[in-house]
Design an enzyme around this catalytic site. Structure first.
Site: not given
Ligand SMILES: [Zn+2]
Lengths: 305, 207
Positions: A44, A253, A256, A278, A284
């Site tokens: 970090g 989505c 999909c 997506c 996807c």
């Molecule tokens: Zn998708």
């Protein structure tokens, strides 16, 4: 300054002798490699490095490109994504750049990739041990918008004085009733440094936590490299009465049917039709190939005809 | 002319190092990066030809990370062999410094006597300005069991390198408590590879 496209026009991709492997000279790679090792040792913490000019504008992620160029080997398989997609101009250009100057194999598959360079997204598919994800970072300093002076922000990190950051988040709550930050949402790494996860949506913050992959962050203009080793604790800053929450999408989505993934709104026709799909195009496509179909999707077998 | 007894047994000052620098440096760096990112795991690394007194994996690490921008400390055994300093300078261009606290890199061939606290832990504002120490150990097994936890380690990882100081766990605790300051270690074992121990991890003696 010549651009990637100029370089490629000058040199056919079969002729790599013109460049050192992966474009950077060996001394530059050594300097960046030393910075990467320090970044891994102090999770970090932003390690300063001597950023080089690359044959592309800063906005194209020259920090990420320099990190990738310094770690990439001939056996690596590289994936480049921009906003989750492999086919945007930025992603395609960077992918072509590395095909050209390093001759490495590239892929759009998250699973196949050994190195993934990204801006904005962490793939939906969980990353695996041995994979490295390289983030292109525009503004590495999470305290910059609170304190413009580098000497001051450096002192705040040194003293672990992160009160101002909490004040800023609390002002959000006072104004909006919740923490309004949705991108570059600050995290604390390994219980010590507050870090900017680059412009990724806060949806992806939980993926940073104890990720099996090595996460490397490169900021070209600001010349900083930072890292999160695998399995490192990464906590999004929040308050007991206002715990961190990811963005939620109220639908799957459209192509999909995936739930609990980050969705982009896309316009489908001139009549203003739209759907949510997506943002991770590989996720996807592989889901559709596996037979998943969303409400506006077409089964994979039909689509192939 | 040097009268080093090792002179006839190995690479001269001008030979050795990488024969395919771009590829070999990338492969060695990949191993070093994974070693620090996954503390405790043994990362195989290719040895280079180097003067006999120099552990060959130190030669690889040197060719990978050192150049005219670095400052290297050699332990008395390495510093006492002129071939080593000559080879380092010729192969990498690194400056060689006489004090531990000035070193960006330290190479210790006899690790039993090493004092981590003598090296540079960096600055609270710039913890990257610290020493990376390479310790040569005789074996990655047979030593005291050391349980490592922290960033890079899924649960815990136990190592048992032979040839570390008897009070290594105590020395490490004193190093780790300085975080974000502190030194980082590469343990190297000829024929095996490297183990990375970044300052961020905790190491406890197992009894
Ligand atoms: Zn998708």
């Amino acid at each position: 300054m010549s651009t990637i496209l100029d370089l490629m026009a000058e040199q056919p991709s079969s002729d790599l002798a013109h460049y050192n492997f992966a474009y950077l000279d060996e001394q530059t790679k050594r300097m960046i490699r030393r910075a990467i090792l320090k970044a891994i040792a102090v999770p970090g913490y932003q390690v300063p490095f001597g950023s080089r000019e690359m044959p592309m504008p800063y906005g194209w992620g020259t920090g990420g490109v320099q990190v990738t160029a310094s770690i990439l080997g001939a056996e690596d398989v590289l994936k480049v994504i921009d906003q989750g997609a492999d086919d945007t101009t930025n992603a395609v250009s960077i992918r072509k750049f590395f095909e050209h100057v390093a001759g490495v194999k590239t892929t759009t598959s998250t699973e196949e990739a050994t190195v993934i360079q990204t801006r904005h997204r962490i793939p939906e598919r969980p990353l695996e041990p041995g994979q490295t994800i390289v983030f292109q970072v525009p503004i590495p300093e999470p305290l910059r918008f609170l304190e413009p002076r580098e000497t001051e922000t450096r002192a705040m990190h040194a003293l672990e004085e992160y009160g101002l950051m909490h004040v800023k988040l609390y002002e959000d709550i006072a104004r909006h009733g919740h923490i309004a930050t949705t991108y570059a949402y600050p995290v604390k790494v390994a219980g010590r440094y507050v870090m900017d996860p680059s412009p990724t949506p806060k949806f992806d913050n939980p993926k940073m936590h104890r990720n099996a992959a090595l996460q490397l962050y490169g900021a070209g203009r600001e010349a900083r490299i930072y890292a999160i080793p695998p399995y490192t604790e990464v906590v999004s800053l929040d308050f007991e009465d206002h715990p961190f929450e990811v963005n939620r999408f109220d639908r799957p989505c459209a192509l999909c049917g995936a739930e609990n993934v980050y969705l982009d709104e896309v316009v489908t026709d001139d009549a203003g039709g739209r759907m949510f799909v997506c943002s991770d195009t590989d996720n996807c496509e592989s889901r559709r190939a596996d037979g998943h179909v969303g409400e506006m999707g077409v089964p994979a077998a039909e689509a192939a005809e | 002319m040097s009268l080093s007894p090792h002179h006839d047994t190995n690479a001269s000052t001008l030979s050795g190092g990488f024969f395919d620098p771009v590829r070999q440096a990338q492969q060695a760096f990949h191993a070093l990066m994974n070693a620090l990112a996954r503390p405790g795991t043994v990362q195989p690394i290719e040895a280079v030809e180097a003067p006999a007194a120099l552990p060959r994996l130190f030669g690889t690490i040197a060719c990978t990370l050192l150049d005219p921008d670095t400052r290297l400390f050699l332990d008395p055994m390495l510093a006492g062999d002129p071939h080593v300093a000559e080879w380092m300078t010729f192969q990498t261009g690194t400056a060689i410094v006489g004090h531990e606290s000035e070193a960006m890199f330290g190479m210790i061939s006899d690790s039993r006597e090493v004092e981590l606290a003598a090296f540079c832990a960096g600055d609270q504002a710039y913890p990257d300005r610290s020493t990376t120490l390479c310790l040569s150990v005789s074996s990655f097994s047979g030593g005291k069991a050391l349980r490592c936890t922290g960033p890079g380690i899924e649960t815990s990882h136990t190592i048992a390198p032979a040839g570390l100081p008897a009070d290594f766990a105590e020395q490490w605790a004193a190093n780790h408590v300085l975080f974000p300051r502190g030194v980082d270690l590469f343990l190297s074992c000829e024929g095996e590879g490297v183990i990375g121990l970044p300052r961020s991890i905790q190491i406890a003696s197992e009894t």
